[in-house]
Design a protein around this motif. Structure first.
Motif, short mmCIF file in Angstrom:
data_model
loop_
_atom_site.label_atom_id
_atom_site.label_comp_id
_atom_site.label_asym_id
_atom_site.label_seq_id
_atom_site.Cartn_x
_atom_site.Cartn_y
_atom_site.Cartn_z
N VAL A 145 56.32 20.95 -54.55
CA VAL A 145 56.66 21.26 -53.17
C VAL A 145 56.82 19.95 -52.40
N ARG A 146 57.94 19.82 -51.72
CA ARG A 146 58.22 18.58 -50.99
C ARG A 146 58.46 18.80 -49.50
N SER A 147 57.96 19.93 -48.99
CA SER A 147 58.04 20.20 -47.56
C SER A 147 56.89 21.14 -47.19
N TYR A 148 56.05 20.69 -46.24
CA TYR A 148 54.82 21.41 -45.91
C TYR A 148 54.75 21.77 -44.44
N ARG A 149 54.09 22.87 -44.16
CA ARG A 149 53.75 23.22 -42.79
C ARG A 149 52.57 22.36 -42.37
N PRO A 150 52.39 22.12 -41.09
CA PRO A 150 51.29 21.25 -40.64
C PRO A 150 49.92 21.93 -40.68
N SER A 151 49.86 23.22 -40.99
CA SER A 151 48.57 23.92 -40.97
C SER A 151 47.60 23.32 -41.98
N GLU A 152 46.35 23.23 -41.56
CA GLU A 152 45.32 22.60 -42.39
C GLU A 152 45.02 23.41 -43.65
N VAL A 153 44.60 22.72 -44.67
CA VAL A 153 44.06 23.36 -45.87
C VAL A 153 42.57 23.55 -45.60
N SER A 154 42.07 24.73 -45.83
CA SER A 154 40.66 25.00 -45.52
C SER A 154 39.74 24.17 -46.41
N TYR A 155 38.56 23.91 -45.89
CA TYR A 155 37.55 23.19 -46.66
C TYR A 155 37.27 23.92 -47.97
N GLU A 156 37.17 25.24 -47.90
CA GLU A 156 36.87 26.04 -49.09
C GLU A 156 37.96 25.91 -50.14
N ASP A 157 39.23 26.01 -49.72
CA ASP A 157 40.34 25.89 -50.67
C ASP A 157 40.38 24.50 -51.28
N LEU A 158 40.20 23.47 -50.46
CA LEU A 158 40.23 22.11 -50.97
C LEU A 158 39.08 21.88 -51.96
N SER A 159 37.92 22.41 -51.64
CA SER A 159 36.77 22.30 -52.53
C SER A 159 37.04 22.99 -53.86
N THR A 160 37.65 24.17 -53.81
CA THR A 160 37.97 24.91 -55.04
C THR A 160 38.96 24.13 -55.90
N ILE A 161 39.96 23.54 -55.28
CA ILE A 161 40.97 22.76 -56.00
C ILE A 161 40.32 21.54 -56.67
N LEU A 162 39.47 20.83 -55.93
CA LEU A 162 38.80 19.66 -56.49
C LEU A 162 37.86 20.05 -57.62
N ARG A 163 37.17 21.18 -57.48
CA ARG A 163 36.29 21.65 -58.56
C ARG A 163 37.09 21.98 -59.81
N ALA A 164 38.30 22.53 -59.63
CA ALA A 164 39.16 22.83 -60.78
C ALA A 164 39.50 21.54 -61.52
N GLY A 165 39.74 20.46 -60.79
CA GLY A 165 40.00 19.17 -61.43
C GLY A 165 38.78 18.69 -62.19
N ASN A 166 37.62 18.85 -61.59
CA ASN A 166 36.38 18.40 -62.21
C ASN A 166 36.04 19.20 -63.47
N LEU A 167 36.57 20.42 -63.57
CA LEU A 167 36.31 21.27 -64.74
C LEU A 167 37.24 20.97 -65.91
N ALA A 168 38.21 20.10 -65.71
CA ALA A 168 39.14 19.76 -66.79
C ALA A 168 38.39 19.03 -67.91
#
Length: 165
Positions: free
Chosen positions: A14-37
């Motif tokens: 994706v190369r075009s984003y809306r300015p709306s924030e990513v929630s803390y919970e979603d960002l935390s889930t994404i980072l945890r997914a990386g840590n589980l690799a």
């Protein structure tokens, strides 16, 4: 919950984003997914940092000379090498895929941004200050995440790329 193959099929850059924030919970889930690799020899030598704070994002963009490569995304993720390892690139790649798939499953867009890695590593001390790190880590990969502004068309994969013998 979506089936894994469906999430894989729906993931695209994706190369075009809306300015709306990513929630803390979603960002935390994404980072945890990386840590589980998986990591080679289970070294777990990576550090995952997510930035959603607008001031820090602005400072990162300044560090990059404008940061147009970040496509206006409201969240910037870094995969850093805590300890050197011969398999760090492979470890980071596995983590990136996990994070992109997790973002897709949450209804968020993402884009793997490798072109900024060298510039960030050239400015380690400044990056260290922005990220409030105790010492300079090596940036291995970066990812932007956010709500997609419009729908990008994913590329079809050629069936001849897959063979079973």
């Amino acid at each position: 919950m979506k089936e894994v193959l469906e999430v894989i099929r729906n993931r695209h850059s994706v190369r075009s984003y809306r300015p709306s924030e990513v929630s803390y919970e979603d960002l935390s889930t994404i980072l945890r997914a990386g840590n589980l690799a998986p990591t080679g020899r289970n070294r777990q030598n990576l550090l995952f940092v997510g930035i959603r704070d607008r001031e820090r994002l602005s400072r990162i963009r300044e560090l990059l000379g404008g940061g147009t490569e970040l496509y206006g995304a409201p969240a910037f993720l870094l995969v850093l090498e805590r300890e050197p390892d011969a398999l760090s690139v492979q470890n980071a790649s596995a983590a990136m895929e996990n994070m992109m798939l997790q973002a897709t499953s949450l209804g968020l867009g993402s884009c793997w941004i490798h072109c900024v890695v060298a510039r960030l590593n050239e400015r380690k001390e400044s990056l260290q200050a922005i990220l409030s790190l105790d010492h300079p880590y090596t940036v291995l990969e970066t990812l932007v995440v956010g709500e997609e502004d419009g729908r990008s068309s994913g590329k079809e994969r050629r069936d001849e790329n897959v063979r079973i013998l």
